[in-house]
Design a protein around this motif. Structure first.
Motif, PDB file in Angstrom:
ATOM      1  N   LEU A 122      -6.401 -13.754   0.763  1.00 19.20           N
ATOM      2  CA  LEU A 122      -5.976 -13.302   1.983  1.00 19.20           C
ATOM      3  C   LEU A 122      -7.003 -12.643   2.535  1.00 19.20           C
ATOM      4  O   LEU A 122      -7.589 -11.608   1.926  1.00 19.20           O
ATOM      5  N   ARG A 123      -7.376 -12.705   3.950  1.00 13.60           N
ATOM      6  CA  ARG A 123      -8.249 -11.822   4.523  1.00 13.60           C
ATOM      7  C   ARG A 123      -7.603 -11.067   5.586  1.00 13.60           C
ATOM      8  O   ARG A 123      -6.769 -11.459   6.548  1.00 13.60           O
ATOM      9  N   PHE A 124      -7.843  -9.665   5.346  1.00 12.55           N
ATOM     10  CA  PHE A 124      -7.336  -8.774   6.406  1.00 12.55           C
ATOM     11  C   PHE A 124      -8.047  -8.102   7.095  1.00 12.55           C
ATOM     12  O   PHE A 124      -9.210  -7.590   6.674  1.00 12.55           O
ATOM     13  N   ALA A 125      -7.999  -7.828   8.296  1.00  5.79           N
ATOM     14  CA  ALA A 125      -8.854  -6.893   9.305  1.00  5.79           C
ATOM     15  C   ALA A 125      -8.440  -5.570   9.118  1.00  5.79           C
ATOM     16  O   ALA A 125      -7.098  -5.343   9.142  1.00  5.79           O
ATOM     17  N   VAL A 126      -9.502  -4.402   8.598  1.00  2.00           N
ATOM     18  CA  VAL A 126      -9.086  -3.319   8.618  1.00  2.00           C
ATOM     19  C   VAL A 126      -8.532  -2.782   9.879  1.00  2.00           C
ATOM     20  O   VAL A 126      -9.299  -2.807  11.102  1.00  2.00           O
ATOM     21  N   VAL A 127      -7.604  -2.189  10.131  1.00  2.00           N
ATOM     22  CA  VAL A 127      -7.137  -1.315  11.199  1.00  2.00           C
ATOM     23  C   VAL A 127      -7.354   0.074  11.222  1.00  2.00           C
ATOM     24  O   VAL A 127      -7.666   0.667  12.261  1.00  2.00           O
ATOM     25  N   ASP A 128      -7.170   0.904  10.134  1.00  2.00           N
ATOM     26  CA  ASP A 128      -7.146   2.037   9.645  1.00  2.00           C
ATOM     27  C   ASP A 128      -8.048   2.298   8.719  1.00  2.00           C
ATOM     28  O   ASP A 128      -7.515   2.124   7.584  1.00  2.00           O
ATOM     29  N   GLY A 129      -9.186   2.950   8.393  1.00  2.00           N
ATOM     30  CA  GLY A 129      -9.860   3.036   7.440  1.00  2.00           C
ATOM     31  C   GLY A 129      -9.415   4.265   6.323  1.00  2.00           C
ATOM     32  O   GLY A 129      -9.911   4.141   5.285  1.00  2.00           O
ATOM     33  N   HIS A 130      -8.648   5.046   6.935  1.00  2.00           N
ATOM     34  CA  HIS A 130      -8.044   5.994   6.153  1.00  2.00           C
ATOM     35  C   HIS A 130      -6.734   5.482   5.521  1.00  2.00           C
ATOM     36  O   HIS A 130      -5.691   5.158   6.023  1.00  2.00           O
ATOM     37  N   PRO A 131      -6.706   5.502   4.127  1.00  2.00           N
ATOM     38  CA  PRO A 131      -5.377   4.972   3.471  1.00  2.00           C
ATOM     39  C   PRO A 131      -4.302   5.948   3.543  1.00  2.00           C
ATOM     40  O   PRO A 131      -4.498   7.175   3.506  1.00  2.00           O
ATOM     41  N   GLU A 132      -3.029   5.447   3.759  1.00  4.48           N
ATOM     42  CA  GLU A 132      -2.006   5.982   3.667  1.00  4.48           C
ATOM     43  C   GLU A 132      -1.068   5.608   2.702  1.00  4.48           C
ATOM     44  O   GLU A 132      -0.676   4.593   2.479  1.00  4.48           O
ATOM     45  N   ASP A 133      -0.634   6.633   1.744  1.00  2.95           N
ATOM     46  CA  ASP A 133       0.063   6.395   0.489  1.00  2.95           C
ATOM     47  C   ASP A 133      -0.502   5.337  -0.295  1.00  2.95           C
ATOM     48  O   ASP A 133      -0.120   4.562  -0.746  1.00  2.95           O
ATOM     49  N   GLY A 134      -1.855   5.649  -0.430  1.00  2.00           N
ATOM     50  CA  GLY A 134      -2.776   4.524  -1.160  1.00  2.00           C
ATOM     51  C   GLY A 134      -2.800   3.055  -0.695  1.00  2.00           C
ATOM     52  O   GLY A 134      -3.205   2.102  -1.545  1.00  2.00           O
ATOM     53  N   ARG A 135      -2.602   2.938   0.665  1.00  2.00           N
ATOM     54  CA  ARG A 135      -2.621   1.578   1.340  1.00  2.00           C
ATOM     55  C   ARG A 135      -3.569   1.649   2.514  1.00  2.00           C
ATOM     56  O   ARG A 135      -3.358   2.680   3.055  1.00  2.00           O
ATOM     57  N   LEU A 136      -4.262   0.528   2.832  1.00  2.00           N
ATOM     58  CA  LEU A 136      -4.938   0.360   3.959  1.00  2.00           C
ATOM     59  C   LEU A 136      -4.001  -0.173   4.992  1.00  2.00           C
ATOM     60  O   LEU A 136      -3.523  -1.309   4.913  1.00  2.00           O
ATOM     61  N   LEU A 137      -3.854   0.164   6.201  1.00  2.00           N
ATOM     62  CA  LEU A 137      -3.226  -0.523   7.339  1.00  2.00           C
ATOM     63  C   LEU A 137      -4.384  -1.488   7.700  1.00  2.00           C
ATOM     64  O   LEU A 137      -5.296  -1.323   7.980  1.00  2.00           O
ATOM     65  N   CYS A 138      -3.823  -2.825   7.822  1.00  3.53           N
ATOM     66  CA  CYS A 138      -4.427  -4.039   8.302  1.00  3.53           C
ATOM     67  C   CYS A 138      -3.629  -4.992   8.902  1.00  3.53           C
ATOM     68  O   CYS A 138      -2.533  -4.606   9.345  1.00  3.53           O
ATOM     69  N   ALA A 174       0.085  -3.625   4.763  1.00  7.46           N
ATOM     70  CA  ALA A 174      -0.615  -2.341   4.390  1.00  7.46           C
ATOM     71  C   ALA A 174      -0.874  -2.678   2.707  1.00  7.46           C
ATOM     72  O   ALA A 174       0.071  -2.992   1.953  1.00  7.46           O
ATOM     73  N   VAL A 175      -2.029  -2.676   2.621  1.00  9.40           N
ATOM     74  CA  VAL A 175      -2.795  -3.360   1.330  1.00  9.40           C
ATOM     75  C   VAL A 175      -2.980  -2.210   0.354  1.00  9.40           C
ATOM     76  O   VAL A 175      -3.887  -1.568   0.736  1.00  9.40           O
ATOM     77  N   PRO A 176      -2.276  -2.233  -0.917  1.00  4.65           N
ATOM     78  CA  PRO A 176      -2.684  -1.167  -1.838  1.00  4.65           C
ATOM     79  C   PRO A 176      -3.991  -1.393  -2.237  1.00  4.65           C
ATOM     80  O   PRO A 176      -4.651  -2.409  -2.428  1.00  4.65           O
ATOM     81  N   LEU A 177      -4.745  -0.251  -2.426  1.00 11.33           N
ATOM     82  CA  LEU A 177      -6.102  -0.405  -2.688  1.00 11.33           C
ATOM     83  C   LEU A 177      -6.279  -1.061  -3.752  1.00 11.33           C
ATOM     84  O   LEU A 177      -7.485  -1.547  -4.068  1.00 11.33           O
ATOM     85  N   GLU A 178      -5.585  -1.034  -4.799  1.00  6.55           N
ATOM     86  CA  GLU A 178      -6.037  -1.638  -6.321  1.00  6.55           C
ATOM     87  C   GLU A 178      -5.722  -3.335  -6.121  1.00  6.55           C
ATOM     88  O   GLU A 178      -6.167  -3.873  -6.889  1.00  6.55           O
ATOM     89  N   CYS A 179      -5.058  -3.578  -5.065  1.00  9.36           N
ATOM     90  CA  CYS A 179      -5.077  -5.097  -4.631  1.00  9.36           C
ATOM     91  C   CYS A 179      -6.407  -5.631  -4.005  1.00  9.36           C
ATOM     92  O   CYS A 179      -6.574  -6.824  -3.486  1.00  9.36           O
TER      93      CYS A 179
END
Length: 317
Positions: free
Chosen positions: A19-35, A78-83
């Motif tokens: 899956l390809r996600f466009a990043v919305v916010d570069g600062h993770p929230e609770d270990g996830r990237l909003l995309c 919101a994609v977990p950083l580890e994913c």
């Protein structure tokens, strides 16, 4: 995951499922990237999704990638950083475009477009290429989506677009060009209103029949964004008192409205829409901030049906 740190809006990330996600916010929230989910893999390549299609896909196939954002008070991808299995940076794509040979007409046009900016002394290290060109999924019908990482360079780039369009280095868009862009946007405004606003922004242009966009990306642009209580929809008329954030993400307009002190737009259609001193009509969702002030959100989805910002040309409009 890529070992080089740092994510920015308009970067793309890839998960192990492809899956390809466009990043919305570069600062993770609770270990996830909003995309935003933009592409899913199929047997014959990648398929681009609308916002609604993306949400339906995630709800059915990957609900673990949906999470309620505390700051935005909304359920979002919101994609977990580890994913995260891959990280694509627009700046890197500019370097490869300039260093290599063009594989197709769109890459060739992107190189020539970057050359127009470089020829006016702009630093191409402040430019990136996102969207389909970043992913390598472009077709002959694709737009060129440029990002710029410094406000002064962004303003200079808009000036170059205006001057190069006037002197013929870039195409003068026809009404048919604008109508095609309008139909792809799904804009709530009437076409004549849309056209009047777009023609004065110079964050859009055309090169050899291909449309391009300029988007300003600032690290930390979301740092001050606070969660707020939703109060429902509103159409308001007010005057813009400060347009310095008009091309940021989200676009920000301060107003003289007695209750709603700012209008924020999350959709690119209304970036750069109004200038200081102009009276506007805006339709969106009211939110109350912890300090008691209110703001109007335009663009609760990418297409933002029924939500808009438009300049009122006289007091009787």
């Amino acid at each position: 995951m890529d070992s080089e740190p740092g994510f920015l809006p308009k970067d793309f990330i890839q998960t192990a499922e492809g899956l390809r996600f466009a990043v919305v916010d570069g600062h993770p929230e609770d270990g996830r990237l909003l995309c935003t989910l933009r592409y899913v893999p199929l047997a014959d390549g990648l398929r681009k999704l609308s916002t609604a299609e993306a949400m339906d896909f995630l709800q059915e196939h990957r609900p673990a990638y949906l999470r309620r954002s505390r700051r935005l008070d909304a359920v979002l991808p919101a994609v977990p950083l580890e994913c995260i299995a891959g990280h694509l940076r627009p700046r890197d794509r500019v370097r490869t475009l300039l260093a290599g040979t063009s594989r197709d007409a769109i890459e060739a046009k992107a190189r020539r477009l970057l050359g127009v900016f470089a020829g006016e002394g702009l630093d191409l290290k402040e430019f990136g290429v996102t969207g389909s060109l970043l992913l390598g999924t472009q077709t002959l019908a694709s737009d060129i989506d440029l990002v710029v990482y410094a406000p002064a360079t962004f303003d200079a780039a808009r000036t170059v677009v205006a001057e190069a369009t006037a002197d013929g280095r870039l195409d003068t868009p026809t009404e048919a060009d604008w109508r095609k862009a309008y139909e792809r946007r799904g804009c709530t405004l009437a076409f004549e209103d849309y056209l009047w606003h777009e023609r004065r922004k110079f964050n859009t242009g055309f090169i050899e029949g291909t449309k391009f966009d300029l988007t300003l990306v600032l690290p930390g642009s979301w740092d001050s964004f606070q969660a707020a209580e939703k109060r429902g929809s509103l159409i308001l008329r007010t005057r813009v008192t400060d347009d310095r954030g008009a091309f940021e993400s989200p676009a920000r307009y301060l107003t003289d409205h007695p209750r709603v002190g700012q209008v924020l737009s999350f959709t690119h259609t209304y970036v750069g829409q109004a200038r200081t001193g102009e009276k506007i009509e805006a339709s969106g969702q009211v939110e109350a901030l912890p300090d008691g002030s209110e703001r109007l959100i335009v663009g609760s989805s990418r297409e933002a049906p029924g939500e808009y910002i438009r300049v009122l040309h006289d007091e009787t409009d």
